[in-house]
Scaffold this motif. Structure first.
Motif, mmCIF file in Angstrom:
data_model
loop_
_atom_site.group_PDB
_atom_site.id
_atom_site.type_symbol
_atom_site.label_atom_id
_atom_site.label_comp_id
_atom_site.label_asym_id
_atom_site.label_seq_id
_atom_site.Cartn_x
_atom_site.Cartn_y
_atom_site.Cartn_z
ATOM 1 N N ILE A 124 0.845 -1.198 0.000
ATOM 2 C CA ILE A 124 0.000 0.000 0.000
ATOM 3 C C ILE A 124 0.884 1.252 0.000
ATOM 4 O O ILE A 124 0.629 2.223 -0.715
ATOM 5 C CB ILE A 124 -0.954 0.007 1.223
ATOM 6 C CG1 ILE A 124 -1.946 -1.154 1.120
ATOM 7 C CG2 ILE A 124 -1.694 1.339 1.331
ATOM 8 C CD1 ILE A 124 -2.955 -1.223 2.245
ATOM 9 N N LYS A 125 1.915 1.215 0.793
ATOM 10 C CA LYS A 125 2.848 2.350 0.877
ATOM 11 C C LYS A 125 3.473 2.643 -0.496
ATOM 12 O O LYS A 125 3.531 3.795 -0.927
ATOM 13 C CB LYS A 125 3.934 1.984 1.892
ATOM 14 C CG LYS A 125 4.847 3.111 2.296
ATOM 15 C CD LYS A 125 5.695 2.607 3.464
ATOM 16 C CE LYS A 125 7.087 3.158 3.512
ATOM 17 N NZ LYS A 125 7.247 4.536 3.765
ATOM 18 N N LYS A 126 3.893 1.603 -1.177
ATOM 19 C CA LYS A 126 4.513 1.762 -2.512
ATOM 20 C C LYS A 126 3.498 2.352 -3.494
ATOM 21 O O LYS A 126 3.835 3.224 -4.298
ATOM 22 C CB LYS A 126 4.991 0.389 -3.037
ATOM 23 C CG LYS A 126 6.323 -0.041 -2.480
ATOM 24 C CD LYS A 126 7.415 0.198 -3.531
ATOM 25 C CE LYS A 126 8.782 0.574 -2.988
ATOM 26 N NZ LYS A 126 9.208 0.108 -1.720
ATOM 27 N N PHE A 127 2.282 1.858 -3.401
ATOM 28 C CA PHE A 127 1.214 2.392 -4.257
ATOM 29 C C PHE A 127 1.002 3.882 -3.950
ATOM 30 O O PHE A 127 0.897 4.722 -4.853
ATOM 31 C CB PHE A 127 -0.076 1.591 -4.041
ATOM 32 C CG PHE A 127 -1.296 2.261 -4.568
ATOM 33 C CD1 PHE A 127 -1.480 2.435 -5.941
ATOM 34 C CD2 PHE A 127 -2.284 2.735 -3.704
ATOM 35 C CE1 PHE A 127 -2.606 3.073 -6.433
ATOM 36 C CE2 PHE A 127 -3.415 3.367 -4.189
ATOM 37 C CZ PHE A 127 -3.567 3.543 -5.550
ATOM 38 N N GLY A 128 0.948 4.193 -2.664
ATOM 39 C CA GLY A 128 0.792 5.591 -2.233
ATOM 40 C C GLY A 128 1.910 6.462 -2.788
ATOM 41 O O GLY A 128 1.666 7.560 -3.306
ATOM 42 N N GLU A 129 3.117 5.973 -2.715
ATOM 43 C CA GLU A 129 4.264 6.749 -3.217
ATOM 44 C C GLU A 129 4.142 6.994 -4.722
ATOM 45 O O GLU A 129 4.460 8.074 -5.216
ATOM 46 C CB GLU A 129 5.570 5.995 -2.924
ATOM 47 C CG GLU A 129 6.024 6.188 -1.495
ATOM 48 C CD GLU A 129 7.123 5.205 -1.074
ATOM 49 O OE1 GLU A 129 7.461 5.212 0.112
ATOM 50 O OE2 GLU A 129 7.608 4.423 -1.919
ATOM 51 N N TYR A 130 3.657 5.975 -5.414
ATOM 52 C CA TYR A 130 3.495 6.082 -6.869
ATOM 53 C C TYR A 130 2.510 7.216 -7.203
ATOM 54 O O TYR A 130 2.800 8.111 -8.006
ATOM 55 C CB TYR A 130 2.996 4.743 -7.422
ATOM 56 C CG TYR A 130 2.851 4.726 -8.915
ATOM 57 C CD1 TYR A 130 3.933 4.399 -9.729
ATOM 58 C CD2 TYR A 130 1.643 5.055 -9.513
ATOM 59 C CE1 TYR A 130 3.811 4.392 -11.108
ATOM 60 C CE2 TYR A 130 1.509 5.066 -10.885
ATOM 61 C CZ TYR A 130 2.598 4.725 -11.677
ATOM 62 O OH TYR A 130 2.471 4.736 -13.044
#
Ligand code: UDP
Length: 367
Positions: A124-130
């Motif tokens: 989720i964090k990686k998606f958020g960063e994207y």
């Protein structure tokens, strides 16, 4: 009477008949704001991986134009939603992210991008960063001319990430454009026989504040005064100017049926402007071979420049403290009321500021 420095009650900026009102609600009106909210907004991913946002076109109802979603063309959406996710990520990846989001944020339809960035789940964090990097970072730097980390989180949180397929910019139940434009609304309100309008007047030439009292044309005035302008201006910038962000709004006439696929296209990563509004979609006017667009170029506000309009308060501790200093000067003036984006140094949406005006009226009408 309201003294209005710069107002045009019938400024037709559109080559047909899109009536725009001057300062009063300019930010909302020059943008595509229907009453209460904007329309849908979709984001388009170009081959270069830059992002463009489209809002939906409108459908007509009476007396307002209904600005709910009808769109024929889109690639990605802002606010970022599951449609965008599915376009950008392969099926396996997008399914996994969707499942994780739905199980983490049960029954929540929209979530702050800042929450996603701080999520404990790595995926989720990686998606958020994207999403943060593609949609928020550059747009915000362009809009505010400061790094995103310095922009108040309430500003960033105005645009959520949607956990579903809703592709409207706002999720409000009622989203309308006034059928005959905002101008008519103001004209109708100002036609009231109790209201006298004076234009091209600087309120400060009429109203004076001395020792906690209001003076009108040099005489002590005991009636109610509702001030909607900037507070620093009212007090001659005694403590220095309050910082605002402005926009340079550039209209362009295009000899084509439609310029873009929807009423608003955002440009988070490209160009010097942040978004383009095409008014035809909002008014549903049928005009062959001609359309008017508006590009919004963020601008540093200078109170000494009479061309500049203070559109947005810039929130940070220093500015809020400075505003409070000015506000304190009004606190002992019993018949002076502050109302609106400028006078209250707030980021009111149109519905919120109308609510505020009605509430203030209720509060003071019997006094
Ligand atoms: N924002 C962004 N990317 C977008 C749209 C908005 O980063 O595509 C951020 C940006 O910081 C902006 C804020 O969200 O100032 C609020 O956006 P909104 O559309 O509500 O701004 P307004 O219509 O009031 O100018």
């Amino acid at each position: 009477p309201p003294a209005i420095k710069t107002i045009s009650l019938s400024l037709n900026a559109f080559n047909a008949d899109i009536p725009l009102v001057g300062l009063v609600l300019a930010e909302s009106l020059y943008h595509s704001t229907p009453f209460n909210t904007r329309t849908n907004s979709n984001l388009w991913c170009t081959p270069e991986n830059s992002f463009i946002v489209f809002t939906a076109s409108s459908t007509s109802t009476n007396p307002f134009v209904n600005a709910n979603a009808v769109h024929t063309f889109w690639k990605l959406c802002i606010p970022f939603n599951f449609k965008s996710l599915e376009i950008l990520f392969d099926e396996k990846e997008s399914t996994e992210i969707k499942e994780k989001l739905l199980s983490k944020y049960k029954d929540i339809k929209k979530v702050s991008i800042l929450d996603l960035l701080n999520d404990a789940d790595e995926k989720i964090k990686k998606f958020g960063e994207y999403v943060y990097n593609k949609v928020f970072v550059n747009y915000t730097a362009k809009q505010w001319n400061i790094p995103i980390e310095q922009v108040d989180t309430s500003v960033i949180n105005r645009v959520p990430v949607l956990l579903g397929y809703d592709d409207r910019y706002f999720q409000d139940k009622y989203q309308f454009m006034p059928k005959n434009g905002y101008n008519e609304i103001f004209q109708n309100m100002l036609n009231n026989s109790n209201i006298e309008v004076r234009t091209s007047v600087d309120a400060k030439d009429i109203i004076n504040i001395k020792n906690g009292e209001v003076f009108l044309n040099g005489n002590k005035f005991l009636g109610k005064v509702i001030y909607t302008g900037p507070l620093d201006e009212l007090f001659d910038y005694e403590y220095g100017p309050l910082p605002y962000r402005s926009l340079n709004l550039k209209f362009e006439d295009k000899k084509e049926n439609y310029y873009q696929p929807s009423s608003v296209v955002n440009y988070p990563n490209d160009n010097e402007y942040t978004r383009i509004t095409e008014f035809k979609y909002l008014s549903n006017q049928i005009i062959e071979g001609d359309t008017t667009i508006l590009k919004e170029y963020p601008l540093t506000y200078d109170y000494r420049n009479s061309e500049h309009v203070p559109y947005y308060a810039i929130f940070n501790d220093d500015n809020i403290k400075l505003y409070e200093k000015y506000r304190l000067k009004t606190s002992n003036i019993k018949n002076l009321y502050l109302c609106g984006r400028l006078a209250e140094y707030k980021y009111y949406n149109m519905d919120a500021v109308v609510r505020r005006a009605l509430d203030l009226f209720e509060e003071i009408k019997g006094e």
